[in-house]
Design a protein around this motif. Structure first.
Motif: not given
Length: 109
Positions: A37-39, A44-47, A78-79
């Protein structure tokens, strides 16, 4: 995301530390870096997914030495694709850099 070759129901992650600012640390929120996961959009998939910190203890309880502290991914951070997770009890400081498991359920798709 898992590949066709793997059948794990979790993704590996690392405990980076606690959420903090210049003066205060907030141990009730842990920062977690999920592999691959880099962005923030991918994070958001893991929320809402469950997070497990698995450790072994010196004594047995109910026939096992394994202990688990459960948490939940609550928001991106963060980003770089890190996320914030809230745990049932704050993770111990010895877990900084330790491996966590982010379960791929409950699923929203």
């Amino acid at each position: 995301m898992p590949t066709e070759a793997g059948h794990r129901l979790y993704v590996k992650a690392r405990h980076l530390g606690y959420r903090r600012n210049k003066h205060t640390t907030h141990p009730n929120r842990s920062l977690v870096k999920i592999e691959g996961v880099d962005d923030p959009e991918a994070a958001r998939f893991y929320l809402g997914k469950k997070v497990a910190f698995i450790q072994t203890a010196p004594t047995e309880i109910r026939g096992t030495k394994t202990r688990v502290i459960w948490g939940k991914v609550v928001r991106p951070h963060g980003n770089s694709g890190a996320v914030q997770a809230r745990f049932s009890t704050p993770l111990p400081t010895k877990s900084f850099g330790a491996s966590l498991r982010v379960l791929l359920y409950p699923s929203s798709i």
